[in-house]
Design an enzyme around this catalytic site. Sequence first.
Site, PDB file in Angstrom:
ATOM      1  N   GLY A   1      -7.289  -7.651  -2.620  1.00  0.00           N
ATOM      2  CA  GLY A   1      -7.050  -6.673  -1.560  1.00  0.00           C
ATOM      3  C   GLY A   1      -5.798  -5.875  -1.813  1.00  0.00           C
ATOM      4  N   SER A   2      -5.930  -4.624  -2.134  1.00  0.00           N
ATOM      5  CA  SER A   2      -4.787  -3.817  -2.526  1.00  0.00           C
ATOM      6  C   SER A   2      -5.172  -2.339  -2.482  1.00  0.00           C
ATOM      7  CB  SER A   2      -4.316  -4.234  -3.924  1.00  0.00           C
ATOM      8  OG  SER A   2      -5.419  -4.458  -4.765  1.00  0.00           O
TER       9      SER A   2
END
Length: 223
Positions: free
Chosen positions: A178-179
């Site tokens: 998640g980024s």
Amino acid sequence: MRFVPDGRRYAGLLLAAAPIATVLATPIAGLAFVVAGAATLHFFRDPPRSPPPSGVVSPADGRVSVVREEGDQLRVGVFMNVTDVHVNRAPVSGSVREVEHVPGAHRPAFSKDSDKNERVHVRIDAAETAAAGEPGPLDGTEVELTQIAGAFARRIHPWVEPGAEVERGDRVGHIAFGSRADVLFPPAVDRPHLRVETGDTVRAGESVLADVPTDEDGRGRNF
């Protein structure tokens, strides 16, 4: 299927632990390690991509979460969910001028506070932006790719160094769990040249983010 090297290592450890857990604990525990290993491989997958004939391409799979002006420049950010491919790709062809690591927080990558997160800036002196092998209007200007850590990402892995030559769509790095990946365009790119808006789903190395002006009146075209 190709996988990021770290993924093979992590998945290998989990899969190796499965028979041990089966013997020392229960078959269910062993199955849990197998499932975890398979999920790890899925997260670290690195499928091939085919860039379109023209266009500044998305650096990441995911959803466009940021489209904003910063002075005379435009920033487009792509949020990667945990189910997305997390291999980042070069938005343009050119020479890597600088790779800069900036320490920071680890807030959710989709939040406004993520602008203070840990990040890596990959600054590319663009070349061949009009068409393969031809000069383009962005040649010699800087296109900045920023890899931004998320709430669970603790490591950003740039795969290029200053002086490296990259082609549009080449693999340039990886972020985990998640980024966000941003493209900061040079002043030559304005909102009429964008081909995406907030909420759009894009694919790294394939989806076109923007066209560029090719003449004095600022008209754009796919390049």
